[in-house]
Write a protein that holds these residues in place. Structure first.
Motif, mmCIF file in Angstrom:
data_model
loop_
_atom_site.group_PDB
_atom_site.id
_atom_site.type_symbol
_atom_site.label_atom_id
_atom_site.label_comp_id
_atom_site.label_asym_id
_atom_site.label_seq_id
_atom_site.Cartn_x
_atom_site.Cartn_y
_atom_site.Cartn_z
ATOM 1 N N UNK A 112 0.827 -1.207 0.000
ATOM 2 C CA UNK A 112 0.000 0.000 0.000
ATOM 3 C C UNK A 112 0.862 1.259 0.000
ATOM 4 N N UNK A 113 0.382 2.297 -0.713
ATOM 5 C CA UNK A 113 1.003 3.614 -0.669
ATOM 6 C C UNK A 113 0.036 4.586 0.000
ATOM 7 N N UNK A 114 0.581 5.696 0.512
ATOM 8 C CA UNK A 114 -0.232 6.690 1.217
ATOM 9 C C UNK A 114 0.219 8.094 0.844
ATOM 10 N N UNK A 115 -0.749 8.980 0.676
ATOM 11 C CA UNK A 115 -0.424 10.354 0.329
ATOM 12 C C UNK A 115 -1.542 11.313 0.687
ATOM 13 N N UNK A 116 -1.386 12.549 0.238
ATOM 14 C CA UNK A 116 -2.328 13.625 0.549
ATOM 15 C C UNK A 116 -3.059 14.055 -0.713
ATOM 16 N N UNK A 117 -4.352 14.350 -0.570
ATOM 17 C CA UNK A 117 -5.158 14.868 -1.675
ATOM 18 C C UNK A 117 -6.052 15.991 -1.154
ATOM 19 N N UNK A 118 -6.690 16.699 -2.091
ATOM 20 C CA UNK A 118 -7.596 17.795 -1.750
ATOM 21 C C UNK A 118 -8.827 17.706 -2.643
ATOM 22 N N UNK A 119 -9.909 18.398 -2.294
ATOM 23 C CA UNK A 119 -11.085 18.413 -3.163
ATOM 24 C C UNK A 119 -10.730 18.907 -4.566
ATOM 25 N N UNK A 120 -11.353 18.334 -5.572
ATOM 26 C CA UNK A 120 -11.057 18.705 -6.949
ATOM 27 C C UNK A 120 -11.334 20.200 -7.174
ATOM 28 N N UNK A 121 -10.396 20.849 -7.844
ATOM 29 C CA UNK A 121 -10.557 22.263 -8.131
ATOM 30 C C UNK A 121 -9.859 23.184 -7.153
ATOM 31 N N UNK A 122 -9.179 22.617 -6.168
ATOM 32 C CA UNK A 122 -8.407 23.444 -5.234
ATOM 33 C C UNK A 122 -7.344 24.204 -6.036
ATOM 34 N N UNK A 123 -7.186 25.526 -5.817
ATOM 35 C CA UNK A 123 -6.222 26.312 -6.587
ATOM 36 C C UNK A 123 -4.826 25.706 -6.575
ATOM 37 N N UNK A 124 -4.177 25.728 -7.741
ATOM 38 C CA UNK A 124 -2.866 25.109 -7.895
ATOM 39 C C UNK A 124 -1.818 25.717 -6.970
#
Length: 327
Positions: free
Chosen positions: A252-264
């Motif tokens: 398994x890998x793990x990381x961070x994400x945000x809601x789609x459309x979060x400013x770059x």
């Protein structure tokens, strides 16, 4: 009279435009982050994902001006947590743990999200799964456990971190690869799974580092096998399944994400802060001590990795006839 009414409407329209414009300007000029950021983890406290992020948060204040607050939303194979996350505003003040189990669930059953629902930020770790047993288990190696499972199909209990999640899916794939049938016992995250295994409530469990590392050090758990190509340098005494004649590799890998459309630009702030924390000597010491296997992928590479992993798990689940989505 008509002219006066027209002027009132025009004045009101200008006022509204001015307010909207000022609000937009204020948002554009805001120093991000100006307040705390929520990090949603759809698994319980004490599991591998929770431990990874809480470890990062001990160092992250050096590189991020505002704190990140972890909110755990365990249960339901992470579906309730991610369903809630879909409704959050993409403003950079909400983030979420995004791991391989996030993808497996989308192919194990029908859920309201997929691998493109959230925007990747950074990958932090990548670890093989391993089979842990209580210290007093009669199983001395992986073949002992498989022999017991073959002698009494469905009798050996194997704990996992949640029905339909990554460790459950990997356990099902392992079961199919070796031709046995376990009694799969789901829990609300890796932490509760470890507790159940230490207490002897299950015969074994399928998890991934750092889950079980403190209990192994304390002599409460033993590792029968790791599903890695070679022995992990962090755990040189842990044998692989392959070296015991069981050809199975998966993790398994793990990381961070945000809601789609979060400013770059805000995604970059989060990425850079976590990358700086990952490179910090204090974090690396903590990671080694806690059994956290760091593995970096930047935003673009992480996005491509997720797309590739999505196809891998989709194919694996379909070919292995796992779950209910494709039946």
């Amino acid at each position: 009279m008509k002219g006066r009414k027209f002027m009132k409407v025009l004045t009101l329209g200008l006022a509204i435009s001015l307010i909207v414009g000022l609000a937009g300007l204020a948002e554009a000029q805001e120093q991000y982050p100006s307040r705390e950021i929520e990090l949603m983890i759809p698994w319980g406290v004490g599991g591998a994902t929770d431990v990874v992020f809480r470890t990062f948060l001990t160092v992250l204040p050096k590189y991020l001006e505002r704190p990140i607050i972890i909110v755990n939303r365990p249960g339901g194979g992470a579906v309730p947590g991610y369903t809630e996350a879909m409704k959050k505003k993409p403003d950079g003040y909400y983030s979420l743990a995004w791991i391989s189990a996030s993808l497996t669930k989308t192919h194990m059953s029908v859920v309201p999200y997929d691998y493109q629902t959230f925007d990747p930020v950074i990958m932090l770790v990548n670890t093989p799964c391993w089979i842990l047993v209580p210290a007093n288990s009669p199983f001395k190696n992986i073949n002992d456990m498989l022999a017991a499972a073959r002698a009494k199909p469905g009798h050996v209990t194997l704990g996992n971190a949640g029905a339909g999640g990554g460790t459950h899916m990997i356990a099902l794939a392992f079961e199919k690869a070796v031709g046995v049938r376990f009694n799969h016992v789901p829990h609300k995250g890796g932490g509760p799974t470890v507790v159940a295994t230490v207490g002897g409530h299950v015969d074994a469990c399928n998890l991934s580092p750092p889950e079980g590392v403190p209990q192994m050090a304390a002599g409460q758990l033993r590792c029968l096998a790791a599903f890695s190509e070679e022995r992990m340098k962090e755990f040189p005494d842990v044998p692989t399944a392959k070296e015991q004649g069981v050809d199975f590799v998966l993790g398994q890998w793990r990381g961070l994400a945000v809601p789609r459309g979060t400013p770059a630009d805000r995604v970059k702030v989060l990425h850079d802060a976590f990358k700086a924390a990952m490179d910090d000597p204090d974090l690396q010491v903590l990671a080694k001590k806690g059994g956290i296997l760091l593995d970096y992928k930047g935003t673009g590479d992480f996005k491509r990795h997720i797309a590739e992993q999505n196809e891998f798990y989709k194919k694996l689940i379909i070919e292995s006839k796992l779950g209910t989505r494709y039946k």
